[in-house]
Scaffold this motif. Sequence first.
Motif, PDB file in Angstrom:
ATOM      1  N   ALA A 167       9.090  20.322  -0.296  1.00 10.16           N
ATOM      2  CA  ALA A 167       9.369  20.610  -1.708  1.00 10.16           C
ATOM      3  C   ALA A 167      10.850  20.528  -2.045  1.00 10.16           C
ATOM      4  N   ASP A 168      11.713  20.521  -1.008  1.00  8.76           N
ATOM      5  CA  ASP A 168      13.161  20.357  -1.201  1.00  8.76           C
ATOM      6  C   ASP A 168      13.707  21.372  -2.207  1.00  8.76           C
ATOM      7  N   LEU A 169      13.478  22.648  -1.913  1.00 10.47           N
ATOM      8  CA  LEU A 169      13.846  23.719  -2.836  1.00 10.47           C
ATOM      9  C   LEU A 169      15.267  24.213  -2.591  1.00 10.47           C
ATOM     10  N   THR A 170      15.901  24.666  -3.651  1.00 10.76           N
ATOM     11  CA  THR A 170      17.170  25.392  -3.546  1.00 10.76           C
ATOM     12  C   THR A 170      16.904  26.857  -3.853  1.00 10.76           C
ATOM     13  N   VAL A 171      17.321  27.731  -2.940  1.00  7.04           N
ATOM     14  CA  VAL A 171      17.106  29.168  -3.064  1.00  7.04           C
ATOM     15  C   VAL A 171      18.438  29.863  -3.273  1.00  7.04           C
ATOM     16  N   ALA A 172      18.557  30.626  -4.340  1.00  2.00           N
ATOM     17  CA  ALA A 172      19.701  31.515  -4.546  1.00  2.00           C
ATOM     18  C   ALA A 172      19.309  32.891  -4.024  1.00  2.00           C
ATOM     19  N   LEU A 173      20.068  33.411  -3.089  1.00  3.30           N
ATOM     20  CA  LEU A 173      19.687  34.629  -2.373  1.00  3.30           C
ATOM     21  C   LEU A 173      20.718  35.726  -2.564  1.00  3.30           C
ATOM     22  N   ASP A 174      20.236  36.927  -2.889  1.00  8.64           N
ATOM     23  CA  ASP A 174      21.092  38.116  -3.005  1.00  8.64           C
ATOM     24  C   ASP A 174      20.535  39.211  -2.110  1.00  8.64           C
ATOM     25  N   PRO A 175      21.010  39.293  -0.859  1.00 14.86           N
ATOM     26  CA  PRO A 175      20.549  40.365   0.019  1.00 14.86           C
ATOM     27  C   PRO A 175      21.230  41.702  -0.242  1.00 14.86           C
ATOM     28  N   GLY A 176      22.134  41.740  -1.221  1.00 14.41           N
ATOM     29  CA  GLY A 176      22.722  43.007  -1.654  1.00 14.41           C
ATOM     30  C   GLY A 176      23.521  43.724  -0.595  1.00 14.41           C
ATOM     31  N   HIS A 177      24.185  42.978   0.295  1.00 11.69           N
ATOM     32  CA  HIS A 177      25.006  43.559   1.370  1.00 11.69           C
ATOM     33  C   HIS A 177      24.182  44.341   2.392  1.00 11.69           C
ATOM     34  N   GLY A 178      22.860  44.228   2.320  1.00 12.08           N
ATOM     35  CA  GLY A 178      22.003  44.989   3.224  1.00 12.08           C
ATOM     36  C   GLY A 178      21.656  44.219   4.486  1.00 12.08           C
ATOM     37  N   ALA A 179      20.678  44.753   5.217  1.00 12.20           N
ATOM     38  CA  ALA A 179      20.318  44.179   6.507  1.00 12.20           C
ATOM     39  C   ALA A 179      19.762  42.774   6.377  1.00 12.20           C
ATOM     40  N   GLY A 180      19.168  42.445   5.229  1.00  9.52           N
ATOM     41  CA  GLY A 180      18.653  41.107   5.024  1.00  9.52           C
ATOM     42  C   GLY A 180      19.716  40.032   5.043  1.00  9.52           C
ATOM     43  N   ALA A 181      20.996  40.417   4.882  1.00 12.11           N
ATOM     44  CA  ALA A 181      22.083  39.442   4.949  1.00 12.11           C
ATOM     45  C   ALA A 181      22.167  38.789   6.328  1.00 12.11           C
ATOM     46  N   LEU A 182      21.644  39.462   7.339  1.00 11.44           N
ATOM     47  CA  LEU A 182      21.696  38.948   8.705  1.00 11.44           C
ATOM     48  C   LEU A 182      20.514  38.050   9.044  1.00 11.44           C
ATOM     49  N   THR A 183      19.505  37.992   8.187  1.00 11.69           N
ATOM     50  CA  THR A 183      18.284  37.281   8.557  1.00 11.69           C
ATOM     51  C   THR A 183      17.747  36.342   7.482  1.00 11.69           C
ATOM     52  N   SER A 184      17.697  36.769   6.235  1.00 11.54           N
ATOM     53  CA  SER A 184      17.047  35.971   5.201  1.00 11.54           C
ATOM     54  C   SER A 184      17.703  34.607   4.975  1.00 11.54           C
ATOM     55  N   PRO A 185      19.039  34.474   5.010  1.00 12.66           N
ATOM     56  CA  PRO A 185      19.600  33.132   4.872  1.00 12.66           C
ATOM     57  C   PRO A 185      19.076  32.175   5.935  1.00 12.66           C
ATOM     58  N   ASP A 186      18.954  32.656   7.164  1.00 16.22           N
ATOM     59  CA  ASP A 186      18.425  31.808   8.234  1.00 16.22           C
ATOM     60  C   ASP A 186      16.959  31.470   7.999  1.00 16.22           C
ATOM     61  N   VAL A 187      16.171  32.437   7.536  1.00 11.61           N
ATOM     62  CA  VAL A 187      14.751  32.179   7.288  1.00 11.61           C
ATOM     63  C   VAL A 187      14.576  31.010   6.319  1.00 11.61           C
ATOM     64  N   TYR A 188      15.252  31.071   5.179  1.00 11.70           N
ATOM     65  CA  TYR A 188      15.019  30.068   4.149  1.00 11.70           C
ATOM     66  C   TYR A 188      15.657  28.721   4.509  1.00 11.70           C
ATOM     67  N   ARG A 189      16.770  28.748   5.222  1.00 10.64           N
ATOM     68  CA  ARG A 189      17.344  27.474   5.690  1.00 10.64           C
ATOM     69  C   ARG A 189      16.420  26.811   6.709  1.00 10.64           C
ATOM     70  N   GLU A 190      15.863  27.603   7.600  1.00  9.96           N
ATOM     71  CA  GLU A 190      14.990  27.027   8.622  1.00  9.96           C
ATOM     72  C   GLU A 190      13.640  26.609   8.065  1.00  9.96           C
ATOM     73  N   LEU A 191      13.330  27.048   6.852  1.00  7.91           N
ATOM     74  CA  LEU A 191      12.144  26.545   6.157  1.00  7.91           C
ATOM     75  C   LEU A 191      12.457  25.277   5.373  1.00  7.91           C
ATOM     76  N   GLY A 192      13.700  24.795   5.495  1.00 13.73           N
ATOM     77  CA  GLY A 192      14.071  23.526   4.879  1.00 13.73           C
ATOM     78  C   GLY A 192      14.671  23.639   3.504  1.00 13.73           C
ATOM     79  N   CYS A 193      15.060  24.838   3.104  1.00 19.03           N
ATOM     80  CA  CYS A 193      15.641  25.032   1.778  1.00 19.03           C
ATOM     81  C   CYS A 193      17.167  24.949   1.834  1.00 19.03           C
ATOM     82  N   ARG A 194      17.747  24.535   0.732  1.00 16.35           N
ATOM     83  CA  ARG A 194      19.186  24.710   0.530  1.00 16.35           C
ATOM     84  C   ARG A 194      19.376  26.137   0.055  1.00 16.35           C
ATOM     85  N   VAL A 195      20.287  26.888   0.685  1.00 15.13           N
ATOM     86  CA  VAL A 195      20.462  28.304   0.379  1.00 15.13           C
ATOM     87  C   VAL A 195      21.887  28.571  -0.077  1.00 15.13           C
ATOM     88  N   VAL A 196      22.019  29.225  -1.220  1.00 11.40           N
ATOM     89  CA  VAL A 196      23.309  29.717  -1.693  1.00 11.40           C
ATOM     90  C   VAL A 196      23.189  31.223  -1.850  1.00 11.40           C
TER      91      VAL A 196
END
Length: 458
Positions: A167-196
């Motif tokens: 689907a070649d999606l671009t995901v804008a991500l706001d982990p809010g300085h929380g624990a998700g900052a360490l994992t969610s960017p990797d999740v969505y990049r490894e699913l093939g998304c462009r992540v900002v």
Amino acid sequence: MQVFGSSGTRGVANEELTPAFALRVAKAAGSVREASRFAVGRDTRETGRMLENAVASGLAAVGADVDRLGVVPTPGLQAYAADEGVPAIMVTASHNPPAYNGLKLVGADGVELAVEALERVEEALLSEAFETVAWDETGRDRDVEGTNRRYVERVCGAVDAERVAEADLTVALDPGHGAGALTSPDVYRELGCRVVTVNGQPDGHFPGRDPEPVPANLDDLGRLVRASGADVGIAHDGDADRAVFYDEDGEPIDASASFAALAAAELDAGDTAVSAVNVSQRLVDVCEAAGAELELTPIGSTRIMTRIAQLEAEGAHVPIAGEGNGGVIFPDYRVSRDGAYIGARFLELLAADEGRASDVVAPYDDYANVRVNVEYEGEAEREALLAAAEAYADDAAAADDAGLTTIDGYRLDYGDAWVLARPSGTEPVVRVYAEARAETRARGLAEDVAAALRAALD
């Protein structure tokens, strides 16, 4: 329960939630659970390490070894607990402000402890029935590396990664300085998304925004979606067990609407969905259309997960559950809220429909929600507010204006709208929720109830 509310125990760190209290909770949990080994994790809060140390000391004092996972999303800790077959304690206050911290107890199956189990721990805590051991039997602790990496791989392996990537999606991500900052960017990049990202640095002061992912705190995410041309925006709370969404125009998607969209893709005839008493009419409509049952519980993930376990023990199939705050549960995956996984499942919907985020939720966007908090100080004011809520509800029900439900607080159903007043399990407020097709109707109901409550404090 006096100590464990709708989702663990929380309070202002070093005032209400002290290291001494955390140590006692850990000693009680270790004594009741009778496990020789526990896992302990924390989110990014400044007081997390302090309280983690106290928890580890309490567990060691009752003879349990401790696996220290460090900063990890709550669902990452839960996955580790399930994989290793060990109970766990998460040091987090989830969506609460930076000054707060808390403790969440997890079983060896990776699921938050059910109400009955929490009550046993609470009884041991309040009676100080701790089973401490001799000096040469105390537990040892070790630092565990790679928990976040294992979690990322687990999430990516549980969704249709090929479809999302195509689907070649671009995901804008706001982990809010929380624990998700360490994992969610990797999740969505490894699913093939462009992540900002925005607010993507782990920081227990939460300088960019408060941890609760509500529109009032997510202006930066909306701007990022528009500036980057993203297909969707995703935001987490402090421990990343929730996900909320913004559409391609940088506008917030009501979390009840995204819940309904996810549920519509999961439910078949004969299935059961579980939600809380503040459930949106959107989910009611989805269940009716699918021929599925809807079970209501008191508000809080602990109550919902307890009911899921009961229903599954009775032979029911519960493919989806949760609340309209971004805390969606997919029990076939795991009986826990998982923000990164929720986000990935929403990306699947985007990819499957080849549409826009606004199109995905458009069928469930017919209602407006309003929430008002009425603050109180002390038990006397709390009781006055609840008495006022009961009187208001009884008067409305007696006048045949509305149907009354008291499973958790006071919910009035008017046919075209509903309003609910209930005390928060984590903060000194009584929350008033309302929903209607028109925002003016919902806001009018919420403000009317809130005014009656405030009058009780005058």
